[in-house]
Design an enzyme around this catalytic site. Structure first.
Site, PDB file in Angstrom:
ATOM      1  N   ALA A 186       0.861  -1.185   0.000  1.00  0.00           N
ATOM      2  CA  ALA A 186       0.000   0.000   0.000  1.00  0.00           C
ATOM      3  C   ALA A 186       0.894   1.232   0.000  1.00  0.00           C
ATOM      4  O   ALA A 186       2.082   1.143   0.298  1.00  0.00           O
ATOM      5  CB  ALA A 186      -0.896   0.028   1.235  1.00  0.00           C
ATOM      6  N   LYS A 187       0.347   2.351  -0.350  1.00  0.00           N
ATOM      7  CA  LYS A 187       1.063   3.626  -0.212  1.00  0.00           C
ATOM      8  C   LYS A 187       0.007   4.717  -0.155  1.00  0.00           C
ATOM      9  O   LYS A 187      -1.081   4.575  -0.719  1.00  0.00           O
ATOM     10  CB  LYS A 187       1.990   3.845  -1.418  1.00  0.00           C
ATOM     11  CG  LYS A 187       3.018   4.939  -1.234  1.00  0.00           C
ATOM     12  CD  LYS A 187       4.082   4.589  -0.205  1.00  0.00           C
ATOM     13  CE  LYS A 187       5.451   4.571  -0.788  1.00  0.00           C
ATOM     14  NZ  LYS A 187       6.495   4.048   0.061  1.00  0.00           N
TER      15      LYS A 187
END
Ligand code: NAD
Length: 433
Positions: free
Chosen positions: A123-124
């Site tokens: 994720a980011k």
């Protein structure tokens, strides 16, 4: 099939993106997915699935500025894949944060967690804001409100943010506090990279530099190069560069060049790295302590055994790849080698050890931090460093096996390891289309 309407990426050919020097993070992540998939016998539907994030959350974050006005910023959290465990990845505060950048960097985290065999997916996220224009109080209000907007989609079993560009342990402490207050219970495992006093891990800050040093040692051993006969040039003297430089110096290597944004210190006899302050200890001071200053461009083409670009992305390009004189490149920064430079270096038989392995000490110790948090136990620095070494050696062995068996580059070998693990998990669970 998922919609690509929010992306301007043409994924129809690998070559198209590979020919560009200025690839976006999303283009790079997808190119590497196709490249690894071409070496593996995996279901094409799984590759199709992995081209897209599972979810992208876009939120607006209003904050009261110190002058009493309200300003609204846009924030994102892109969750790419969670087949192997909760999402994991940084939150950045930077004016150029975009949806597509978060998606691309989130995919990158999926590959990095899988290379290290961590039970996490990628994720980011971030907020499109210039953190230098915020007071500390404004940054705190932004973080708390952002935490509230993301509250339903983060959590120790769902998605665990960490510091990234423009955010730091204090930011994580505010985020953890805001989340915990709303949940009604102290939940340290919601973020990593916190100060140790509230559940952060010993050794987290030094971990990416330590993993770069461990991998450099392993790759030198592989190519029969004793560390005490090895010369090293390192671009960037911050968290990654200085920690890697000092460890390699301790372990016997000769560090002949280090640099910061102002230029490089060069001493063919070897630099006493402990006597030069890191970026954290005294920002941008490397050249102040140097007798012999060269440029960062010159550093990249020095005749050394190992080159470690550990400052920023896209520094090895089609312009300088022919001139790189090192036999080994260990990527300390994220994405320091453009795809064209990568091809040139491969043709020249320069071994390039990819970022997703070399600097993965950061996410690995984040995993240790999460384990400590959910078990309510703190590990000693010695234990953290020992376990990090064990994990780095295991990842190295897995990649070495692919490298030797398939006659591919080190980068391809790392992506093959990552993608096989992700694909196997998808195969076992089923796609449920
Ligand atoms: P940092 O801010 O601690 O240090 C960066 C260093 O690079 C400083 O010495 C700075 O002067 C130098 N620098 C900046 N611009 C430069 C330029 N144009 N030319 C030469 N040197 C320049 O940053 P860091 O945390 O060490 O991160 C460095 C790289 O490693 C980044 O690509 C980052 O994404 C990556 N990385 C960091 C971590 C982490 O947890 N710190 C983890 C994985 C990857």
């Amino acid at each position: 099939m998922a919609s690509t309407s929010n992306s301007n990426l043409d994924t129809s050919t690998d070559e198209k993106v590979a020919s560009s020097e200025s690839e976006s993070a999303l283009e790079t992540a997808r190119r590497q997915l196709y490249h690894a998939a071409a070496h593996l016998d995996i279901d094409s539907n799984i590759v199709e699935r992995l081209k897209y994030p599972k979810k992208v959350h876009e939120v607006t974050v209003p904050i009261k500025r110190d002058d009493g006005t309200v300003e609204v910023f846009t924030g994102y959290r892109a969750q790419h894949d969670s087949v192997r465990g909760p999402h994991k990845g940084g939150l950045r505060y930077h004016p150029e944060v975009t949806r597509d950048e978060c998606v691309g960097l989130g995919m990158w985290m999926t590959w990095k967690c899988a290379v290290m065999d961590l039970p996490f997916g990628g994720a980011k996220g971030g907020v499109a804001v210039n953190p230098k224009e915020l007071s500390s109080a404004e940054k705190e209000r932004l973080t708390r409100r952002f935490a509230q907007e993301l509250r339903d989609v983060i959590g120790p079993n769902h998605d665990i943010p960490a510091p990234d560009m423009g955010t730091d342990p204090q930011t994580m402490a505010w985020l953890m506090d805001a989340y915990s207050m709303q949940e009604g219970e102290t939940t340290p495992g919601v973020v990593t990279g916190k100060p140790p006093v509230i559940g952060g891990s010993e050794g987290r800050e030094e971990a990416p530099g330590r993993s770069v040093a461990i991998i450099t040692q392993l790759v030198c051993e592989y190519y029969d190069r004793p560390l005490d006969e090895t010369t090293v040039a390192i671009q960037g003297y911050g968290s990654v560069g200085a920690n890697a430089a000092r460890l390699l110096d301790d372990w016997g290597a000769t560090i002949v060049a280090i640099s910061d944004v102002n230029g490089a210190m060069y001493d063919p006899e070897g630099i006493d790295t402990a006597s030069v302050p890191s970026h954290d200890e005294e920002p941008e001071a490397v050249t102040k302590y140097a007798d012999n200053v060269i440029s960062n461009d010159e550093l990249l083409t020095l005749d050394v055994d190992v080159l470690i670009p550990a400052a920023l992305g896209n520094v090895l390009t089609k312009e300088n790849a022919e001139a790189v004189a090192a036999d080994l490149v260990v990527e300390g920064a994220n994405g320091p080698t453009t795809s064209t430079a990568d091809s040139i270096l491969a043709e020249r038989d320069v071994a390039v050890i990819p970022d997703i392995l070399a600097n993965a000490g950061g996410v690995t110790v984040s995993y240790f931090e999460w384990l400590q948090d959910i078990n309510r136990r703190a590990w000693s620095l010695e234990r953290v460093n020992d376990e990090l070494e064990t994990e780095m050696q295991a990842a190295w062995r897995a990649i070495k096996t692919e490298f030797e068996q398939r006659d591919v580059t080190w980068r391809d070998a790392a992506y093959i390891v990552a993608l096989s693990r992700i694909a196997e998990a998808h195969e076992a669970r089923g796609l449920w289309p």
